[in-house]
Design a protein around this motif. Structure first.
Motif, PDB file in Angstrom:
ATOM      1  N   VAL A 140      41.493 -11.107 -19.997  1.00 30.66           N
ATOM      2  CA  VAL A 140      40.944 -11.966 -21.051  1.00 30.66           C
ATOM      3  C   VAL A 140      41.492 -11.520 -22.398  1.00 30.66           C
ATOM      4  N   GLU A 141      41.959 -12.462 -23.178  1.00 24.96           N
ATOM      5  CA  GLU A 141      42.466 -12.168 -24.514  1.00 24.96           C
ATOM      6  C   GLU A 141      41.791 -13.082 -25.521  1.00 24.96           C
ATOM      7  N   GLY A 142      41.973 -12.765 -26.814  1.00 22.95           N
ATOM      8  CA  GLY A 142      41.460 -13.644 -27.852  1.00 22.95           C
ATOM      9  C   GLY A 142      39.975 -13.542 -28.108  1.00 22.95           C
ATOM     10  N   ILE A 143      39.346 -12.400 -27.746  1.00 24.25           N
ATOM     11  CA  ILE A 143      37.942 -12.192 -28.069  1.00 24.25           C
ATOM     12  C   ILE A 143      37.846 -11.675 -29.506  1.00 24.25           C
ATOM     13  N   GLY A 223      25.796  -3.990 -36.807  1.00 23.99           N
ATOM     14  CA  GLY A 223      25.730  -5.335 -36.208  1.00 23.99           C
ATOM     15  C   GLY A 223      27.037  -5.799 -35.598  1.00 23.99           C
ATOM     16  N   VAL A 224      27.733  -4.910 -34.899  1.00 24.05           N
ATOM     17  CA  VAL A 224      28.973  -5.286 -34.249  1.00 24.05           C
ATOM     18  C   VAL A 224      28.714  -6.387 -33.218  1.00 24.05           C
ATOM     19  N   SER A 225      29.493  -7.465 -33.281  1.00 28.01           N
ATOM     20  CA  SER A 225      29.304  -8.592 -32.361  1.00 28.01           C
ATOM     21  C   SER A 225      30.663  -9.076 -31.863  1.00 28.01           C
ATOM     22  N   LEU A 226      30.634  -9.703 -30.693  1.00 28.41           N
ATOM     23  CA  LEU A 226      31.842 -10.280 -30.089  1.00 28.41           C
ATOM     24  C   LEU A 226      31.614 -11.769 -29.818  1.00 28.41           C
ATOM     25  N   PHE A 227      32.706 -12.547 -29.980  1.00 33.36           N
ATOM     26  CA  PHE A 227      32.614 -14.004 -29.784  1.00 33.36           C
ATOM     27  C   PHE A 227      33.862 -14.488 -29.051  1.00 33.36           C
ATOM     28  N   THR A 228      33.678 -15.507 -28.214  1.00 34.21           N
ATOM     29  CA  THR A 228      34.853 -16.123 -27.589  1.00 34.21           C
ATOM     30  C   THR A 228      35.511 -17.122 -28.526  1.00 34.21           C
ATOM     31  N   ASP A 229      34.730 -17.656 -29.491  1.00 24.97           N
ATOM     32  CA  ASP A 229      35.254 -18.707 -30.381  1.00 24.97           C
ATOM     33  C   ASP A 229      34.559 -18.589 -31.737  1.00 24.97           C
TER      34      ASP A 229
END
Length: 231
Positions: A140-143, A223-229
């Protein structure tokens, strides 16, 4: 995904056919459905009916852009094997969590076991033992990450000149037997990956490397967060 996109495309065509012939002289004769659709669009809101079909951005133009991005991507993915052979972007799926569920089921067929016998794991290490389960994995890329920058193998702080979002390195997601030892060593921080800024549904949790327990607390407070978009 492709079947869903085609069904939604048909629905959108039907909805736009309701307002296509409308002029200002027709305002008094609009049906309730036409009035509701026009009012939503005039306010700059994606119609409720669209959101019930697929939860996308609130802005109608952005909603349509997000829909067509995923729809055309689903058409290009005409071979399921390509998902396992090349890196994928979860932002190109209507339901990225369904992709991971399908990978889980595929892994069970390959390993000839029950779903409860496998667990999902992620790795940023290109030499990781996870690669031995290549038939049960995807890259998976682009996170996108917010609140920190992920360089090489560690997190670093953002500063005033840092972009609000940056991407993390490609990662391998695999389903491996629960009897296998944990792949990651040292301190890690479990961070949820949200579908997007406008949809806070969690797709999966990713373990990001941390230098220490104190370092972990810093990123939690940050508040580190990850998103797909992030569109």
């Amino acid at each position: 995904e492709r079947h869903f996109g085609e069904s939604l495309f048909t629905e959108l065509n039907e909805w736009f056919s309701l307002i296509g012939p409308i002029s200002s002289d027709d305002a008094a004769t609009l049906t309730e459905t036409q009035q509701r659709l026009c009012n939503d669009l005039v306010r700059g809101d994606a119609p409720d009916h669209w959101q019930k079909l697929w939860e996308g951005p609130n802005d109608p133009k952005t909603w349509l852009h997000a829909f067509f991005d995923r729809f055309f991507a689903s058409i290009e993915r005409n071979d399921a094997n390509k998902i396992l052979e090349a890196p994928v972007r979860l932002s190109q799926f209507f339901f990225p969590d369904s992709l991971l569920a399908a990978l889980h089921q595929h892994a069970c067929r390959v390993e000839k076991c029950f779903m409860c016998d496998l667990r999902m794991t992620c790795s940023f290490n290109t030499n990781s033992s996870i690669l031995s389960y290549s038939t049960n994995s995807i890259v998976v890329e682009g996170i996108y990450i917010q609140g920190a920058i992920f360089k090489e193998t560690s997190l670093s702080s953002v500063d005033a000149s840092s972009p609000q979002f940056s991407t993390i390195p490609p990662m391998t997601i695999a389903f491996i037997p629960i009897t296998e030892p944990l792949l990651e060593l040292g301190e890690t921080l479990s961070v949820p990956v949200f579908v997007s800024l406008w949809n806070k549904r969690t797709v999966l949790d990713v373990s990001l490397p941390c230098a220490s327990e104190n370092d972990k607390r810093k990123w939690i407070l940050g508040g580190v967060s990850l998103f797909t978009d992030i569109a």
